[in-house]
Enzyme design. Structure first.
Site, mmCIF file in Angstrom:
data_model
loop_
_atom_site.group_PDB
_atom_site.id
_atom_site.type_symbol
_atom_site.label_atom_id
_atom_site.label_comp_id
_atom_site.label_asym_id
_atom_site.label_seq_id
_atom_site.Cartn_x
_atom_site.Cartn_y
_atom_site.Cartn_z
ATOM 1 N N LYS A 1 0.852 -1.200 0.000
ATOM 2 C CA LYS A 1 0.000 0.000 0.000
ATOM 3 C C LYS A 1 0.881 1.242 0.000
ATOM 4 C CE LYS A 1 -3.908 1.866 2.727
ATOM 5 N NZ LYS A 1 -4.745 1.646 3.940
ATOM 6 N N SER B 1 -9.618 1.687 3.012
ATOM 7 C CA SER B 1 -8.786 2.457 2.108
ATOM 8 C C SER B 1 -7.743 1.610 1.366
ATOM 9 C CB SER B 1 -8.055 3.560 2.878
ATOM 10 O OG SER B 1 -7.204 2.992 3.852
ATOM 11 N N SER C 1 -9.710 -0.538 7.228
ATOM 12 C CA SER C 1 -9.146 -0.389 5.880
ATOM 13 C C SER C 1 -8.451 -1.606 5.296
ATOM 14 C CB SER C 1 -8.165 0.776 5.855
ATOM 15 O OG SER C 1 -8.871 1.963 5.686
HETATM 16 N N1 GLN Z 1 -12.982 3.915 6.418
HETATM 17 C C1 GLN Z 1 -12.405 4.371 7.637
HETATM 18 C C2 GLN Z 1 -12.087 5.843 7.538
HETATM 19 O O1 GLN Z 1 -12.432 6.418 6.576
HETATM 20 C C3 GLN Z 1 -11.214 3.568 7.986
HETATM 21 C C4 GLN Z 1 -9.976 4.025 7.348
HETATM 22 C C5 GLN Z 1 -8.792 3.176 7.703
HETATM 23 O O2 GLN Z 1 -8.898 2.135 8.346
HETATM 24 N N2 GLN Z 1 -7.637 3.674 7.331
HETATM 25 O O3 GLN Z 1 -11.532 6.423 8.405
#
Ligand code: GLN
EC number: 6.3.5.7
Length: 468
Positions: free
Chosen positions: A77, A152, A176
């Site tokens: 990532k 994400s 994420s």
């Molecule tokens: N979807 C969650 C957010 O927008 C989690 C993001 C993540 O785990 N980096 O914060």
């Protein structure tokens, strides 16, 4: 070759059915052919990958032992640093930022012989649930290209699902790794807080962030996790952990929290998700395991607490992008104008929204009412889990209330996007490990979330294997 697991690659290399170089070449060709449509990768690392593959091939031709990830093509990532490659976190702010060093987890997988293929797309600074917040491109879900891969870590999940890498690293602050794993039909682990070093991870919310594996099966996820876990001098929150013993499946006790999957809660969950989770529960019962309803009463506060704690921490962590130290630097008449112009141009709308929320909540006079209060409720959420793990070995919930949604469906409504994290954020607030396991369905993939007690990752893998 694209369906090979880590074990399969190992056997293939040792049996000289293919070389590490042939394997890497195969993956790069496949990426060149298929990724222009899917959009998993932001940058490829052909040269360093082929060098690493050569090293592995030399070990094999000399008849030497090979390490645990020898020749395994891994995607990383783009908020995790890989020396010499860009790390943009999918933000204009870091568009040209080149990593001066390897993140500790990257250093470890390289030492274990992994071949890093490239960097994958994400929501800007890992803020989002669909990878649509990337400043550079939208990744498509390989199972249905009109849908999002989740986020994400959407690029990593889609790459594993499409066979554009063997396995991948992602980061999970509120879901994420698990939610994109669920949307793309692969395995994803959010480790216990402290199990994996965060050194070299571009910070979003430091008390919640963890790096973890995405893989095709439970065994691969475990091998990759074992390679990256453990104490690292460069992250004082990291610690050494022990293997858990074998679980006795006859005595296995699974808790189903009524706040997540009771009859009232099920009304807010898509039908195909409900039926897939119910079949997994039945499978455990059929194998002699016991399933009981439990209660995690503070669940109702989790989303508010998460969006308070994570935005407060993000507003502090992202203060470093000021046009002076890293990345983008816009001109201005004076220093504050440099700051304003750089941040106005460098950050996207979602990141700005969170910085503003967090800065407001931390401002003098509001700190106690918002941040401090959230931290107190967070302790309540943690205690709910601690009490439950005195009664059950693991907890089952869905990963997400829906299957992968359509590209564009939620971009105009941040609140509905935030609600897709409803089942995943509590694990980050409590710091416990959570594994997303793809279930068999007739349509789009559905993920089962298995939550465990602190440092009981290997228990989660054993349960997942049982369901495979
Ligand atoms: N979807 C969650 C957010 O927008 C989690 C993001 C993540 O785990 N980096 O914060």
């Amino acid at each position: 070759m694209d369906s090979l697991t880590i074990k399969g690659i190992r056997e293939g290399l040792k049996g000289r059915r293919f070389s590490a170089k042939e394997l890497s070449d195969f993956y790069f060709k496949k990426i060149e052919k298929e990724d222009s449509e899917l959009g998993c990768y932001l940058e490829l690392a052909k040269e360093t990958a082929l060098n690493q593959a050569d090293k592995i091939d030399n070990l094999i031709s000399e008849g030497l032992d090979i390490p645990s990830l020898a020749g395994v093509p891994v995607a990383v990532k783009d908020n995790i640093l890989v020396e010499g490659l860009k790390s943009t976190a999918s933000s204009f702010m870091l568009k040209n930022y080149i990593s001066p060093y390897d993140a500790s987890c990257v250093k470890r997988i390289k030492e274990e012989g992994a071949v890093v293929l490239g960097k994958t797309n994400l929501d800007e600074f890992a803020m989002g649930s669909s990878t649509e917040n990337s400043a550079f491109k939208t990744t498509k879900n390989p199972k249905d290209k009109s849908r999002v891969p989740g986020g994400s870590s959407g690029g990593s999940a889609a790459a594993v699902s499409a066979g554009l890498c063997c396995c991948a690293l992602g980061s999970d602050t509120g879901g994420s790794i698990r939610q994109p794993a669920s949307f793309c039909g692969v395995f994803g682990l959010k480790p216990t807080y402290g199990a994996v070093s965060r050194y070299g991870l571009i910070a979003f919310a430091s008390s919640l962030d963890q790096i973890g594996p995405l893989a095709k099966n439970a065994e691969d996820a475990k091998i990759l996790f074992n390679a990256i876990k453990g104490k690292d001098k460069k992250d004082s929150t990291s610690i050494e952990m022990e293997e858990n013993g074998e679980i006795d499946f006859k005595k296995l006790k699974i808790g189903i929290p009524k706040e997540y999957f009771g009859s009232e809660a099920k009304k807010g969950i898509e039908r195909e998700v409900v039926s897939a989770i119910e079949s997994a529960i039945k499978k455990i019962e059929d194998m002699g395991g016991r399933v009981e309803e439990i209660s995690l009463p503070n669940t109702k506060y989790a989303l508010s607490v998460y969006y308070m704690v994570s935005t407060c921490e993000a507003s502090c962590n992202l203060a470093r992008y000021d046009g002076i130290k890293y990345g983008l630097s816009e001109k201005g008449e004076n220093l504050s104008e440099v700051y304003f112009n750089t941040r106005a141009k460098g950050f996207g709308a979602e990141v700005k929204r969170r910085i503003m929320l967090g800065t407001f909540a931390l401002s003098s006079g509001y700190y106690d009412a918002y941040y401090l209060k959230s931290q107190k409720v967070r302790t309540g959420i943690k205690e709910d889990f601690e009490k439950s793990f005195k009664k059950v070995d693991a907890i089952f919930t869905p990963v997400s209330p829906t299957v992968a949604f359509k590209i564009g469906e939620k971009t105009q409504d941040p609140l509905s996007m935030y609600l897709s994290d409803i089942f995943t954020i509590s694990a980050n607030l409590a710091g416990i490990p959570a594994l997303s396991v793809p279930l068999k369905t007739k349509g789009l993939p559905v993920g089962l979330q298995i939550l465990g007690n602190y440092f009981e990752e290997s228990k989660l893998f054993q349960i997942a294997k049982l369901l495979e």
